[in-house]
Structure formats: structure tokens, C-alpha cells
Design an enzyme around this catalytic site. Structure first.
Site, PDB file in Angstrom:
ATOM      1  N   HIS A  93       8.416 -56.086  23.869  1.00  0.00           N
ATOM      2  CA  HIS A  93       7.927 -56.921  24.972  1.00  0.00           C
ATOM      3  C   HIS A  93       8.233 -56.276  26.321  1.00  0.00           C
ATOM      4  O   HIS A  93       7.425 -56.325  27.242  1.00  0.00           O
ATOM      5  CB  HIS A  93       8.534 -58.321  24.889  1.00  0.00           C
ATOM      6  CG  HIS A  93       8.060 -59.106  23.698  1.00  0.00           C
ATOM      7  ND1 HIS A  93       6.727 -59.215  23.370  1.00  0.00           N
ATOM      8  CD2 HIS A  93       8.734 -59.811  22.747  1.00  0.00           C
ATOM      9  CE1 HIS A  93       6.610 -59.956  22.268  1.00  0.00           C
ATOM     10  NE2 HIS A  93       7.811 -60.321  21.873  1.00  0.00           N
ATOM     11  N   ARG A 125      12.164 -56.504  18.636  1.00  0.00           N
ATOM     12  CA  ARG A 125      10.902 -56.985  19.221  1.00  0.00           C
ATOM     13  C   ARG A 125      10.994 -57.105  20.738  1.00  0.00           C
ATOM     14  O   ARG A 125      10.018 -56.860  21.445  1.00  0.00           O
ATOM     15  CB  ARG A 125      10.541 -58.357  18.631  1.00  0.00           C
ATOM     16  CG  ARG A 125      10.089 -58.311  17.179  1.00  0.00           C
ATOM     17  CD  ARG A 125       9.705 -59.710  16.685  1.00  0.00           C
ATOM     18  NE  ARG A 125       8.507 -60.209  17.336  1.00  0.00           N
ATOM     19  CZ  ARG A 125       7.265 -59.970  16.893  1.00  0.00           C
ATOM     20  NH1 ARG A 125       7.076 -59.259  15.807  1.00  0.00           N
ATOM     21  NH2 ARG A 125       6.226 -60.457  17.533  1.00  0.00           N
ATOM     22  N   TRP A 182       5.758 -70.786  21.497  1.00  0.00           N
ATOM     23  CA  TRP A 182       7.056 -71.479  21.369  1.00  0.00           C
ATOM     24  C   TRP A 182       7.509 -71.561  19.913  1.00  0.00           C
ATOM     25  O   TRP A 182       8.672 -71.843  19.638  1.00  0.00           O
ATOM     26  CB  TRP A 182       6.983 -72.897  21.950  1.00  0.00           C
ATOM     27  CG  TRP A 182       6.639 -72.943  23.404  1.00  0.00           C
ATOM     28  CD1 TRP A 182       5.430 -73.259  23.938  1.00  0.00           C
ATOM     29  CD2 TRP A 182       7.513 -72.671  24.513  1.00  0.00           C
ATOM     30  NE1 TRP A 182       5.482 -73.197  25.316  1.00  0.00           N
ATOM     31  CE2 TRP A 182       6.753 -72.839  25.698  1.00  0.00           C
ATOM     32  CE3 TRP A 182       8.857 -72.296  24.639  1.00  0.00           C
ATOM     33  CZ2 TRP A 182       7.283 -72.649  26.971  1.00  0.00           C
ATOM     34  CZ3 TRP A 182       9.387 -72.114  25.914  1.00  0.00           C
ATOM     35  CH2 TRP A 182       8.603 -72.289  27.048  1.00  0.00           C
ATOM     36  N   LEU A 196      -7.161 -57.916  45.121  1.00  0.00           N
ATOM     37  CA  LEU A 196      -7.224 -58.245  43.698  1.00  0.00           C
ATOM     38  C   LEU A 196      -6.621 -59.635  43.416  1.00  0.00           C
ATOM     39  O   LEU A 196      -5.584 -59.987  43.978  1.00  0.00           O
ATOM     40  CB  LEU A 196      -6.428 -57.173  42.928  1.00  0.00           C
ATOM     41  CG  LEU A 196      -6.107 -57.396  41.454  1.00  0.00           C
ATOM     42  CD1 LEU A 196      -7.360 -57.381  40.592  1.00  0.00           C
ATOM     43  CD2 LEU A 196      -5.148 -56.305  40.966  1.00  0.00           C
ATOM     44  N   ARG A 213       4.457 -55.248  16.707  1.00  0.00           N
ATOM     45  CA  ARG A 213       4.158 -54.143  15.777  1.00  0.00           C
ATOM     46  C   ARG A 213       4.573 -52.802  16.362  1.00  0.00           C
ATOM     47  O   ARG A 213       5.037 -51.909  15.661  1.00  0.00           O
ATOM     48  CB  ARG A 213       2.669 -54.151  15.415  1.00  0.00           C
ATOM     49  CG  ARG A 213       2.343 -55.123  14.287  1.00  0.00           C
ATOM     50  CD  ARG A 213       0.895 -55.464  14.244  1.00  0.00           C
ATOM     51  NE  ARG A 213       0.567 -56.441  15.292  1.00  0.00           N
ATOM     52  CZ  ARG A 213      -0.669 -56.793  15.612  1.00  0.00           C
ATOM     53  NH1 ARG A 213      -1.690 -56.241  14.996  1.00  0.00           N
ATOM     54  NH2 ARG A 213      -0.874 -57.701  16.545  1.00  0.00           N
ATOM     55  N   ASP A 248      -1.787 -57.774  22.988  1.00  0.00           N
ATOM     56  CA  ASP A 248      -1.218 -58.044  21.672  1.00  0.00           C
ATOM     57  C   ASP A 248      -0.718 -56.747  21.034  1.00  0.00           C
ATOM     58  O   ASP A 248      -1.263 -55.674  21.296  1.00  0.00           O
ATOM     59  CB  ASP A 248      -2.296 -58.691  20.781  1.00  0.00           C
ATOM     60  CG  ASP A 248      -1.703 -59.431  19.588  1.00  0.00           C
ATOM     61  OD1 ASP A 248      -0.476 -59.621  19.551  1.00  0.00           O
ATOM     62  OD2 ASP A 248      -2.480 -59.815  18.692  1.00  0.00           O
ATOM     63  N   GLY A 249       0.320 -56.885  20.217  1.00  0.00           N
ATOM     64  CA  GLY A 249       0.822 -55.737  19.461  1.00  0.00           C
ATOM     65  C   GLY A 249       2.205 -55.259  19.875  1.00  0.00           C
ATOM     66  O   GLY A 249       2.689 -54.247  19.359  1.00  0.00           O
ATOM     67  N   ASN A 250       2.873 -56.006  20.758  1.00  0.00           N
ATOM     68  CA  ASN A 250       4.225 -55.611  21.172  1.00  0.00           C
ATOM     69  C   ASN A 250       5.178 -55.574  19.979  1.00  0.00           C
ATOM     70  O   ASN A 250       6.009 -54.673  19.854  1.00  0.00           O
ATOM     71  CB  ASN A 250       4.798 -56.596  22.192  1.00  0.00           C
ATOM     72  CG  ASN A 250       4.060 -56.577  23.518  1.00  0.00           C
ATOM     73  OD1 ASN A 250       3.257 -55.689  23.769  1.00  0.00           O
ATOM     74  ND2 ASN A 250       4.345 -57.546  24.369  1.00  0.00           N
ATOM     75  N   LEU A 284      -9.520 -65.100  19.457  1.00  0.00           N
ATOM     76  CA  LEU A 284      -9.143 -65.465  20.825  1.00  0.00           C
ATOM     77  C   LEU A 284      -7.777 -66.116  20.888  1.00  0.00           C
ATOM     78  O   LEU A 284      -7.146 -66.132  21.950  1.00  0.00           O
ATOM     79  CB  LEU A 284     -10.182 -66.422  21.417  1.00  0.00           C
ATOM     80  CG  LEU A 284     -11.470 -65.783  21.935  1.00  0.00           C
ATOM     81  CD1 LEU A 284     -12.452 -66.868  22.367  1.00  0.00           C
ATOM     82  CD2 LEU A 284     -11.176 -64.870  23.116  1.00  0.00           C
ATOM     83  N   SER A 285      -7.308 -66.688  19.789  1.00  0.00           N
ATOM     84  CA  SER A 285      -6.003 -67.367  19.765  1.00  0.00           C
ATOM     85  C   SER A 285      -5.827 -68.327  20.945  1.00  0.00           C
ATOM     86  O   SER A 285      -4.795 -68.319  21.614  1.00  0.00           O
ATOM     87  CB  SER A 285      -4.861 -66.352  19.723  1.00  0.00           C
ATOM     88  OG  SER A 285      -4.962 -65.522  18.589  1.00  0.00           O
TER      89      SER A 285
HETATM   90  C1  IPE Z   1      -1.938 -64.432  21.424  1.00  0.00           C
HETATM   91  O1  IPE Z   1      -1.250 -63.535  20.647  1.00  0.00           O
HETATM   92  C2  IPE Z   1      -1.089 -64.854  22.574  1.00  0.00           C
HETATM   93  C3  IPE Z   1      -0.780 -63.825  23.545  1.00  0.00           C
HETATM   94  C4  IPE Z   1      -1.229 -62.602  23.537  1.00  0.00           C
HETATM   95  C5  IPE Z   1       0.081 -64.244  24.606  1.00  0.00           C
HETATM   96  P1  IPE Z   1      -0.467 -63.982  19.333  1.00  0.00           P
HETATM   97  O2  IPE Z   1       0.058 -62.734  18.718  1.00  0.00           O
HETATM   98  O3  IPE Z   1       0.501 -65.045  19.665  1.00  0.00           O
HETATM   99  O4  IPE Z   1      -1.635 -64.628  18.466  1.00  0.00           O
HETATM  100  P2  IPE Z   1      -1.819 -64.763  16.906  1.00  0.00           P
HETATM  101  O5  IPE Z   1      -0.620 -65.502  16.402  1.00  0.00           O
HETATM  102  O6  IPE Z   1      -1.897 -63.386  16.340  1.00  0.00           O
HETATM  103  O7  IPE Z   1      -3.105 -65.505  16.758  1.00  0.00           O
HETATM  104  C1  IPE Z   2       1.979 -59.896  22.270  1.00  0.00           C
HETATM  105  O1  IPE Z   2       2.650 -59.196  21.276  1.00  0.00           O
HETATM  106  C2  IPE Z   2       2.917 -60.600  23.218  1.00  0.00           C
HETATM  107  C3  IPE Z   2       3.018 -62.032  23.000  1.00  0.00           C
HETATM  108  C4  IPE Z   2       2.262 -62.754  22.203  1.00  0.00           C
HETATM  109  C5  IPE Z   2       4.067 -62.724  23.723  1.00  0.00           C
HETATM  110  P1  IPE Z   2       3.090 -59.844  19.901  1.00  0.00           P
HETATM  111  O2  IPE Z   2       4.520 -60.256  20.020  1.00  0.00           O
HETATM  112  O3  IPE Z   2       2.153 -60.897  19.476  1.00  0.00           O
HETATM  113  O4  IPE Z   2       2.982 -58.591  18.935  1.00  0.00           O
HETATM  114  P2  IPE Z   2       2.607 -58.588  17.401  1.00  0.00           P
HETATM  115  O5  IPE Z   2       1.297 -59.305  17.256  1.00  0.00           O
HETATM  116  O6  IPE Z   2       3.714 -59.292  16.679  1.00  0.00           O
HETATM  117  O7  IPE Z   2       2.510 -57.136  17.053  1.00  0.00           O
HETATM  118 MG    MG Z   3       0.546 -60.924  18.231  1.00  0.00          MG
END
Ligand code: IPE
Ligand code: IPE
Ligand code: MG
Length: 240
Positions: A32, A28, A64, A126, A19, A15-17, A190-191
Site C-alpha cells: 500500500h 501488504r 472495512w 487539475l 499481490r 488495484d494489486g497492492n 468496477l467493485s
Molecule cells: C476495489 O478494489 C477498491 C479499491 C481499489 C479501493 P478491491 O480489491 O477492494 O476489490 P475486489 O474485492 O477485488 O472486488
Molecule cells: C488496492 O490493492 C488497494 C485497496 C483496495 C485499498 P489491493 O489491496 O486490493 O491489492 P490486491 O487486490 O489484494 O492485490
Molecule cells: Mg484488490
């Protein structure tokens, strides 16, 4: 990395791509793409360290809901990276599994995914598990449908359903539950990731954004994991 100290199954909610991209002032989609490069590198590290099972949450059943442009960019990255992952996995004896409902993707992407899983199926090193259109609740729902069909056919008594049967009907059938689940970017949830499998996992929430995640961050997570006392509801020893 001392192989004896490695958790058998490490999972990452990457997570965090977004930001990361915002911080750099880039689209964005670039975040990714950078996230994919990081994943490629961390997968190599897992291979080199001798990790047995490495899984990642890359695209959720809820993702989605994002803009069409972002979803398209993510799918385009799958088209680019998955065939390359297949090639690299064959060079490195890596078996790739997908968890999630891949029927949700465009036909050409489904074909790439099936090819990747089938081609690497006999590899014995692996095991790399990718969550793509994955949701823990959706996975459980699909498992329940499979079990209900057995009941309907008269092959299974409802009361005979065991926890093991449920595990065996999930997308992770045959894969041990994750010992360690890391979620980057500081979010502590955990989302919808590994709802069933995470019952006794250890959790870590480093604040680093996924594109910046390094070998040192992974090593630190493993060290913290090793300092934990996993009790599984029992007692560590029988002293008073
Ligand atoms: C969870 O991250 C899904 C993935 C890392 C693929 P999200 O960024 O989509 O989750 P929320 O919206 O912060 O809960
Ligand atoms: C995680 O990064 C990748 C996916 C959920 C596809 P995000 O796109 O959720 O990055 P943030 O949470 O907006 O920073
Ligand atoms: Mg995210």
C-alpha cells in the site's frame, strides 16, 4: 503527451497492492505504501500533461471488511500522505475533492480531509478526486436521501426529479463523468466504483499491478482510448 488527445476525466481503480507485496515477499502494508508512491508520481504526470480531472478509487465502503491491521495501515497512510498532498496541491494549483462518506474515518483523519479539501478548493488547475470510504451504491443512497428530504419538505415533486438532479446530488457534483476508467491488476469489475457516472465510460484493464504502474502505462491507456469509437448510442455519421 499531446494535450488535445487527453481524455477530460481519467479515473483509476488502483488495484494489486496486495499481490505486489506477496510477489516481493513483504507485508501488504508495504504494498500500500508503494501504491501511494505510485499515486504521487502519476498525479504529477497528470499535472504535467495537463489532465483536467483525475480520480482514483483508494478505499471502498467494502474495504472495512479487511483485517484490522490492514485497515489501520491504510488509515495510517492517509495520516501521512494527505497533509503532504495538500502542500503539493497548493504548489501546483490542484483542487482536491473527496468522494465517499468521510464520517466513517477517525475524527483526526476527518479533520485532515476537511482541511485538504477546504484549503485547495479555490485552486483552478487539475481537479484530483479521491474515493475514500466510497461506494457507488452508498453515494446513490445518500443522494436519494437528500432528494427525498426535499420532497418531504414540499420543495420538489417526485416526478420532477431529473437525471441532472441526481448527478448534482452525488459526491462528484460539478465534475464531468469519467471518459476513461482504468483498473490495474487485470481484474475486470468496477467493485462499486462510480456506479452512476460510468454509464458511458470507456474501460481498460491492464494487467500491471498498481505499484508498478508507470507513465508509459498511462500513455498506453490514453492511446488505446483514442483508438476507440465512442458513439453514446448515436451514429458516428449519417452515411447509410
Ligand atoms: C476495489 O478494489 C477498491 C479499491 C481499489 C479501493 P478491491 O480489491 O477492494 O476489490 P475486489 O474485492 O477485488 O472486488
Ligand atoms: C488496492 O490493492 C488497494 C485497496 C483496495 C485499498 P489491493 O489491496 O486490493 O491489492 P490486491 O487486490 O489484494 O492485490
Ligand atoms: Mg484488490
Amino acid at each position: 503527451m499531446d494535450a488535445n488527445k487527453l481524455p477530460r476525466h481519467i479515473a483509476v481503480i488502483l488495484d494489486g497492492n496486495g499481490r505486489w507485496a506477496k510477489k516481493k515477499g513483504v507485508p501488504r502494508a508495504i504494498g500500500h505504501k508503494e501504491g501511494c508512491e505510485t499515486l504521487k508520481h502519476i498525479l504529477d504526470t497528470c499535472y504535467e500533461w495537463g489532465v483536467s480531472f483525475f480520480s482514483v478509487y483508494a478505499f471502498s465502503t467494502e474495504n472495512w471488511k479487511r483485517s484490522q491491521a490492514e485497515v489501520t495501515a491504510l488509515i495510517q497512510l492517509m495520516r501521512y500522505y494527505l497533509p503532504r498532498l495538500e502542500k503539493r496541491s497548493m504548489e501546483r494549483n490542484t483542487k482536491v475533492r473527496i468522494m465517499g462518506d468521510i464520517d466513517g474515518f477517525p475524527a483526526d483523519v476527518q479533520k485532515i480531509m476537511h482541511h485538504l479539501v477546504d484549503t485547495t478548493a479555490a485552486n483552478t488547475g487539475l481537479t484530483f478526486i479521491m474515493g475514500l470510504n466510497y461506494g457507488g451504491r452508498d453515494e446513490l443512497r445518500r443522494a436519494m436521501v437528500k432528494l427525498a428530504e426535499k420532497v418531504k419538505r414540499g420543495e420538489l415533486e417526485p416526478d420532477a426529479i431529473t437525471e441532472q438532479m441526481i448527478s448534482e446530488n452525488l459526491d462528484t457534483a460539478g465534475i464531468p463523468d469519467p471518459d476513461l476508467i482504468i483498473r490495474t491488476s487485470g481484474e475486470m469489475r468496477l467493485s462499486n466504483f462510480m456506479t452512476w457516472q460510468s454509464a458511458y465510460s470507456e474501460f481498460e484493464f491492464p494487467t500491471v499491478l498498481w505499484p508498478d504502474f508507470s507513465d508509459a502505462d498511462l500513455e498506453e491507456a490514453v492511446n488505446i482510448y483514442n483508438s476507440r469509437d465512442r458513439r453514446f448510442g448515436g451514429r458516428k455519421n449519417e452515411e447509410s
